[in-house]
Each structure stands twice: as C-alpha cells, then as structure tokens.
Design an enzyme around this catalytic site. Sequence first.
Site, PDB file in Angstrom:
ATOM      1  N   GLN A 206       0.755  -1.130  -0.111  1.00 43.71           N
ATOM      2  CA  GLN A 206      -0.055  -0.032  -0.018  1.00 43.71           C
ATOM      3  C   GLN A 206       0.867   1.168  -0.087  1.00 43.71           C
ATOM      4  O   GLN A 206       0.418   2.269  -0.427  1.00 43.71           O
ATOM      5  CB  GLN A 206      -0.939  -0.016   1.329  1.00 43.71           C
ATOM      6  CG  GLN A 206      -1.900  -1.017   1.395  1.00 43.71           C
ATOM      7  CD  GLN A 206      -3.138  -0.816   0.148  1.00 43.71           C
ATOM      8  OE1 GLN A 206      -3.186   0.152  -0.349  1.00 43.71           O
ATOM      9  NE2 GLN A 206      -3.688  -1.911  -0.253  1.00 43.71           N
ATOM     10  N   CYS A 357     -14.780 -10.813   4.526  1.00 41.73           N
ATOM     11  CA  CYS A 357     -16.142 -11.829   4.833  1.00 41.73           C
ATOM     12  C   CYS A 357     -15.467 -12.977   5.158  1.00 41.73           C
ATOM     13  O   CYS A 357     -14.557 -13.505   4.609  1.00 41.73           O
ATOM     14  CB  CYS A 357     -16.935 -11.918   3.728  1.00 41.73           C
ATOM     15  SG  CYS A 357     -18.151 -10.525   3.666  1.00 41.73           S
TER      16      CYS A 357
END
Length: 416
Positions: A206, A357
């Site tokens: 990132q 999830c």
Amino acid sequence: MSAYLDHAATTPMRASARAAWIEQSERGGNPSSLHTSGRAARAVVEESREEIAGALSARPSEVVFTSGGTEADNLAIKGTYAARLASVGARRLVVGGIEHHAVLDPVEHLVKAQGAEVTWLEPDRCGHILVDDLRAAITPVLASANSANSADGANSADGADGADAGGVAVVSVMWANNEVGTVQPVAELAAVAREAGVPFHTDAVQAVGQLPVDFAASGADLMTVSAHKVGGPVGVGALLARRDARLVPLVHGGGQERQVRSGTLDAAGIRAFAVALTEAVAERDVEAKRLTVLRDRLIGSALGLELGISVSGCWTEGDATDRLPGNAHLLVPGCEGDSLLYLLDAAGVECSTGSACQAGVPQPSHVLLAMGYPEAEARGALRLSLGHTSTDGDVDAFLAALPGVVERARRASGAA
Ligand code: PLP
C-alpha cells in the site's frame, strides 16, 4: 459512471502500462528460451527488473518476481522461516497485529502446521507498531547477540546466523496499513531487528506510489510489492530480497528467479508493472499532495455532516506521512459497514468496509479490534481510498449520497 473510491483494493490500470502490456503480449516469447524471441523477452524482463529496482532504490539482483503481493508475503514469511529453522533452529515469528491476511495467514499456518511460535506486536490507538515493543519482543535475542559480540568480537548486525539460535526467525511489520492507512516507522523497526541479527520483512504493497519507498535506506531485508496497486496488472508483483537473505523456495520447478521462485516469467505483466511503477513514482510527490487535499476534504466534510461519524486511527489535516494520502476510513455508529457499502454502491459510489468476509459473514476488522475499538464500533467501518483517477467529483458524489445512505442503513439495523 460510478465514483470509484476503492483504490486500495485495486487501482485502474494506467494507459501507459496497458499499452506496454499489449505490446509485449503480442511479441510473445518465453524469457527462458534460447532462441531470438526468447532472448528478446528476457531482455524486456531484465530491463524491467532494472527499472523496478531503480524506482525502489534496490539492486536489480534483489528483485524476485512473483504472482503478486500475496505470494511475495508467503515467500518472505514461510521461506525465511524454513531457512532460519534449518540454519539456527529459530521458531519464533514477531509480527505486527494489523497485517494483511497475506501475512497473517502464512504465520498462522506455520503455527498450526509446523509448531512455530508467534509474538504479535499490538498497535496503539492510531495503528502504530511501537519500536520499544519490538525491542522488548526480541530482547532475549538482542541480549544473546550482544554477548556473542563481546565474546568473539563478531558483528551480529550483518545477519550473522547463529547468534540467536532458538530465537526469532523473522520480524514482519507492514509499511502502511491497507485498512486505516497508518504508516509505520519501518527504518527504526528494521534497525532493531538488524541489531539482533534477525531478518526484517515489510509489506509495502500500500505504501509504494503514495510514500517515498527506498528499499536500501529502509534497512529491510525483504519487501513485498504488487503491480495492481500502482496501476499495473493484477497477478504480478515482487519480493525484494537482499542478496544475503536466505529463503527456502515455496514453488519448485524451473528455478527461474534465483532458484527461489519457479515458473515461466510473465514478461508482459512484468513490463507493464515496470511502466506503471515508474510512472507512479515519478508522479508521487505531486499526486500525494493532491490526494491529501481530496482526502482531507472527504474526511472533514463527512465529520461535519453531524451524523456522529468519526475517523478511525489518527488524522492530521495536511499530513501525508503518518496516514496514507489516499486513505479515509470512517466509523458510522449504528450501521453495519456492509449495508453502507451496498447502499453506496446502489447510489453509484464504490468503496469497501476494509475487512474481509468469512464464509459470506462480515467480520469486524481485526485491525480495528487490535487498535482497541469495541466490536460494535468496528462494525460500522467504511474505507474510502483514493488514487490516480480520483477527482473532486468522486468525493462530491460520496458526500451527497452519505446522509441518505446512513439513514437507510440505520433503519435497516434498527438503530434509527
Ligand atoms: N498486502 C497488502 C497490504 C495488500 O493490501 C494486499 C492487497 O490487498 C496484498 C498484500 C495482496 O496483494 P495481491 O493482491 O497482489 O496478492
């Protein structure tokens, strides 16, 4: 056209990278083949390797191409663990508590499958990993390294194996967090690991393109980068590995990359990676300033809507050194992040909750929980991440949709 505010997940491919990708795909050739087209593909790979190394202040020989950030993280963690276990019997991993799953999961695999031990470095409320915590976690190692030094005059800081037998195999702390954007003191952390003679890995996926990333100056032994976060294609990345870093390969075969990583090199992907990275790094200074202004407007305006929204971690207006310039991460009380995400999507704004999830069930973010947020607060998380195609219009679209979306999400969760 949707407002795309999910650049931390993947950022659109740059036109220059797409053109380079198509051009090399049309040329073809296996870089390991000895005939003309093979040699031409090899030349493209080596030229790209030099460009990538140059953009990150590494040596070309330190670039090990992989299929992306996930594979590079796996190679760094499992490959170093296996090498250090074999050479000095080191079984302990010292790892930041807010790492991406590409680091967390290999660590947990080693614990379950191979009897590794792990010391998690818990972050402070802003998401920082503290240098003193790393020092404390490897204190026995430092002590034994120092006594080995005084006993035989050797310098354990240059990675001399043996000084820390039975100790720490590898330290891994990411350069910047993918959910909340907190930037870590990588050089200071790497220096502590180096003093103890323990290899230091950082996941810079990132950070690259948003922050100045200098592999040599960082002091890291291993660093992960990925093409699709800087405008290159998905499915290519690299582990930068100092020449003295010892890695046991995970993928066996033709031995293409320094015998450390096998598989036919993706010349087109690698070319596009080099083009995208070079462009992202060249634009970084100007782009970081532009994104900081956009980010600050997004956060400041969202907080000003009087919806009870807060910003996670620590945010200082105008600062692009402690929080990624493109990262805005909001907590919306009384809402499920997933409801917000779907309602925003329906309103033409694409973003993320930042966390994964599991089996279709949204989980509160391990990053926010580690930072000390209660589960109820962590559930209302929304990550808006900006990148090279982001405009004022994207931020306006989000801000315009937000009040209605929050009201509906609160009704759905029974909070309104
Ligand atoms: N590490 C971090 C911090 C990331 O954000 C990501 C992607 O989201 C990865 C690793 C995985 O990289 P890739 O998608 O190239 O496998």
